[in-house]
Design a protein around this motif. Structure first.
Motif, PDB file in Angstrom:
ATOM      1  N   ALA A  10      33.581 -55.065 -11.364  1.00 40.51           N
ATOM      2  CA  ALA A  10      34.744 -55.322 -12.215  1.00 40.51           C
ATOM      3  C   ALA A  10      35.125 -54.082 -13.012  1.00 40.51           C
ATOM      4  N   VAL A  11      34.127 -53.385 -13.541  1.00 39.56           N
ATOM      5  CA  VAL A  11      34.444 -52.193 -14.331  1.00 39.56           C
ATOM      6  C   VAL A  11      34.928 -51.066 -13.431  1.00 39.56           C
ATOM      7  N   PHE A  12      34.428 -50.978 -12.202  1.00 40.34           N
ATOM      8  CA  PHE A  12      34.947 -49.986 -11.261  1.00 40.34           C
ATOM      9  C   PHE A  12      36.435 -50.219 -11.016  1.00 40.34           C
ATOM     10  N   ALA A  13      36.802 -51.478 -10.831  1.00 40.66           N
ATOM     11  CA  ALA A  13      38.212 -51.809 -10.594  1.00 40.66           C
ATOM     12  C   ALA A  13      39.067 -51.412 -11.789  1.00 40.66           C
ATOM     13  N   ASP A  62      43.304 -40.430 -10.532  1.00 39.60           N
ATOM     14  CA  ASP A  62      42.677 -39.384  -9.721  1.00 39.60           C
ATOM     15  C   ASP A  62      41.372 -38.873 -10.336  1.00 39.60           C
ATOM     16  N   GLU A  63      41.150 -39.091 -11.608  1.00 37.12           N
ATOM     17  CA  GLU A  63      39.892 -38.669 -12.226  1.00 37.12           C
ATOM     18  C   GLU A  63      38.716 -39.532 -11.765  1.00 37.12           C
ATOM     19  N   PHE A  64      39.018 -40.642 -11.134  1.00 36.86           N
ATOM     20  CA  PHE A  64      37.990 -41.518 -10.586  1.00 36.86           C
ATOM     21  C   PHE A  64      37.526 -41.027  -9.209  1.00 36.86           C
ATOM     22  N   SER A  65      38.323 -40.154  -8.587  1.00 36.50           N
ATOM     23  CA  SER A  65      38.090 -39.739  -7.200  1.00 36.50           C
ATOM     24  C   SER A  65      36.712 -39.157  -6.908  1.00 36.50           C
ATOM     25  N   PRO A  66      36.097 -38.369  -7.800  1.00 32.27           N
ATOM     26  CA  PRO A  66      34.803 -37.773  -7.472  1.00 32.27           C
ATOM     27  C   PRO A  66      33.695 -38.769  -7.131  1.00 32.27           C
ATOM     28  N   VAL A  67      33.820 -40.008  -7.553  1.00 32.61           N
ATOM     29  CA  VAL A  67      32.752 -40.981  -7.284  1.00 32.61           C
ATOM     30  C   VAL A  67      33.013 -41.808  -6.031  1.00 32.61           C
ATOM     31  N   THR A 105      37.782 -56.496  -4.509  1.00 33.15           N
ATOM     32  CA  THR A 105      38.748 -56.152  -5.555  1.00 33.15           C
ATOM     33  C   THR A 105      38.614 -54.690  -5.961  1.00 33.15           C
ATOM     34  N   ALA A 106      37.369 -54.239  -6.175  1.00 32.62           N
ATOM     35  CA  ALA A 106      37.132 -52.853  -6.571  1.00 32.62           C
ATOM     36  C   ALA A 106      37.627 -51.880  -5.507  1.00 32.62           C
ATOM     37  N   LEU A 107      37.364 -52.196  -4.246  1.00 32.95           N
ATOM     38  CA  LEU A 107      37.798 -51.319  -3.153  1.00 32.95           C
ATOM     39  C   LEU A 107      39.324 -51.209  -3.122  1.00 32.95           C
ATOM     40  N   GLY A 108      40.000 -52.339  -3.314  1.00 35.48           N
ATOM     41  CA  GLY A 108      41.462 -52.325  -3.329  1.00 35.48           C
ATOM     42  C   GLY A 108      42.025 -51.505  -4.471  1.00 35.48           C
ATOM     43  N   GLU A 109      41.430 -51.622  -5.659  1.00 34.19           N
ATOM     44  CA  GLU A 109      41.918 -50.863  -6.812  1.00 34.19           C
ATOM     45  C   GLU A 109      41.664 -49.369  -6.650  1.00 34.19           C
ATOM     46  N   MET A 110      40.541 -49.015  -6.059  1.00 37.72           N
ATOM     47  CA  MET A 110      40.266 -47.601  -5.807  1.00 37.72           C
ATOM     48  C   MET A 110      41.302 -47.016  -4.854  1.00 37.72           C
ATOM     49  N   ALA A 111      41.625 -47.756  -3.809  1.00 38.65           N
ATOM     50  CA  ALA A 111      42.635 -47.276  -2.858  1.00 38.65           C
ATOM     51  C   ALA A 111      43.994 -47.158  -3.530  1.00 38.65           C
ATOM     52  N   ALA A 112      44.312 -48.095  -4.390  1.00 32.65           N
ATOM     53  CA  ALA A 112      45.630 -48.132  -5.023  1.00 32.65           C
ATOM     54  C   ALA A 112      45.841 -47.023  -6.039  1.00 32.65           C
ATOM     55  N   HIS A 113      44.755 -46.515  -6.630  1.00 32.61           N
ATOM     56  CA  HIS A 113      44.928 -45.629  -7.785  1.00 32.61           C
ATOM     57  C   HIS A 113      44.322 -44.231  -7.651  1.00 32.61           C
ATOM     58  N   THR A 114      43.631 -43.951  -6.557  1.00 36.76           N
ATOM     59  CA  THR A 114      43.032 -42.612  -6.426  1.00 36.76           C
ATOM     60  C   THR A 114      43.802 -41.709  -5.478  1.00 36.76           C
ATOM     61  N   GLY A 115      44.899 -42.201  -4.942  1.00 37.51           N
ATOM     62  CA  GLY A 115      45.785 -41.359  -4.146  1.00 37.51           C
ATOM     63  C   GLY A 115      45.179 -40.849  -2.857  1.00 37.51           C
ATOM     64  N   ALA A 116      45.558 -39.604  -2.494  1.00 35.17           N
ATOM     65  CA  ALA A 116      45.156 -39.021  -1.216  1.00 35.17           C
ATOM     66  C   ALA A 116      43.647 -38.872  -1.090  1.00 35.17           C
ATOM     67  N   ALA A 117      42.928 -38.836  -2.211  1.00 29.84           N
ATOM     68  CA  ALA A 117      41.473 -38.684  -2.170  1.00 29.84           C
ATOM     69  C   ALA A 117      40.798 -39.844  -1.446  1.00 29.84           C
ATOM     70  N   PHE A 118      41.496 -40.970  -1.333  1.00 27.90           N
ATOM     71  CA  PHE A 118      40.901 -42.143  -0.683  1.00 27.90           C
ATOM     72  C   PHE A 118      41.059 -42.104   0.835  1.00 27.90           C
TER      73      PHE A 118
END
Length: 264
Positions: free
Chosen positions: A87-90, A98-103, A167-180
Motif C-alpha cells: 500500500a505504501v509503495f502504491a 520519477d524519484e521512485f524509479s531507482p527501486v 495495485t502497487a505494480l499498476g501505480e508504479m507503471a502509471a507514475h514512474t514514466g519511461a523507467a518502467f
C-alpha cells in the motif's frame, strides 16, 4: 489511523505537522517484536497517507526512511506487513513519481513473484472420522469439488497480499514514466495470468492496473503524450509499434474480462 485520516483531510495544511508526526512514526516503524507488527504496519500506512496529503516536496526528507522500513517488512514473516508495504509503495509511487524509479529493479520482480503465486490448492478431502475435532481449527476457505472428493484450500492472507501487489505494480507503471519500460514485459505477462484468476476481486484489481501499463510506453516513445484529433479515423496511427502492441494486449485482456461469466 486517526493521524492518517487527519492528514488526508487536511492535505497541504498538514505540512507544519509533518516533522513531528514523521518523527513519531519513524520510531514505530522500527518495532521488531512480532506482537507489534500491526502497530508497525499502521505507522507505515500513516506515512503513506501523509505523503499523499502533503506532496512530494514536503515528504521528500522522509521518503528514504519510509521505503527502507517498507522493504525491511518484506523480509519478515508477516503477510500483514507485506500488505502495508504494498500500500505504501502504491502511495509513494504516486507522490514521488520519477524519484521512485531507482527501486523498480528491486521491487517489480518481487511484486511479479507475489502476483504469480497460487493462493489456493486442491487437496483430497479428509475423512471426517480421521480429521477429528481439530478440523474445526482450520481457518482456510474450503469448497467442495469433484462430488466432495476434493477441497479447495484458499490462503486468504495471500489473496489480500496479491491484491495489494497488483495495485502497487499498476501505480508504479502509471507514475514512474519511461523507467518502467524494462519491466513492462514481465508485468504484462503476470497480469495476463492473473486476469484468469478464479477470484473476482483479483480480476477487478487486474482490470484497474492494466491501463497503467500503457503509460510507460507513451512516456518513452511519445514524450508522454500522443497527438491525435478527435474523430479522425482515416489518418495514420499515431502510436509507435511498441505502444500499439501494449495497447492491443491491454484491450484484449479488458474485453475478455468484460465477457467473464462471473458477475460478482
Amino acid at each position: 489511523a486517526a493521524l492518517a485520516a487527519t492528514a488526508v483531510a487536511a492535505e497541504e495544511e498538514f505540512a507544519p505537522y509533518v516533522s513531528g508526526v514523521a518523527s513519531l512514526m519513524t520510531k514505530l516503524m522500527a518495532l521488531t517484536e512480532e506482537r507489534m507488527y500491526t502497530l508497525r504496519g499502521r505507522a507505515l500506512e500513516c506515512m503513506g497517507h501523509m505523503a499523499i496529503a502533503v506532496g512530494r516536496e514536503a515528504f521528500r526528507p522522509y521518503f528514504s526512511a519510509t521505503m527502507q522500513c517498507a522493504c525491511e517488512g518484506l523480509t519478515l514473516d508477516s503477510t500483514d506487513l507485506h500488505e502495508f508495504a504494498y500500500a505504501v509503495f502504491a502511495n509513494l509511487a504516486k507522490v514521488m513519481g520519477d524519484e521512485f524509479s531507482p527501486v523498480l529493479g528491486e521491487l517489480v520482480p518481487h511484486l511479479v513473484k507475489v502476483i504469480g503465486e497460487d493462493e489456493g490448492q486442491i487437496e483430497a478431502a479428509q475423512d471426517e472420522a480421521k480429521a477429528g475435532q481439530f478440523n474445526a481449527l482450520d481457518d482456510s476457505d474450503e469448497e467442495d469439488a469433484e462430488g466432495g472428493n476434493y477441497v479447495l484450500h484458499v490462503r486468504t492472507a495471500l489473496l489480500e497480499a496479491k491484491k495489494g501487489a497488483i495495485t502497487a505494480l499498476g501505480e508504479m507503471a502509471a507514475h514512474t514514466g519511461a523507467a518502467f519500460v524494462p519491466h513492462l514485459e514481465e508485468s504484462m505477462t503476470v497480469l495476463q495470468h492473473a486476469a484468469n484468476n478464479w477470484h473476482p476481486l483479483i480480476k477487478c484489481e487486474v482490470a484497474e492496473a492494466l491501463p497503467s501499463m500503457v503509460v510507460p510506453s507513451v512516456a518513452a516513445h511519445h514524450g508522454g503524450e500522443i497527438a491525435w484529433e478527435k474523430g479522425d479515423i482515416e489518418g495514420a496511427n499515431p502510436m509507435s509499434s511498441h505502444t500499439n502492441a501494449v495497447v492491443s494486449a491491454v484491450l484484449n485482456e479488458l474485453v475478455a474480462l468484460t465477457k467473464d461469466d462471473d458477475k460478482d
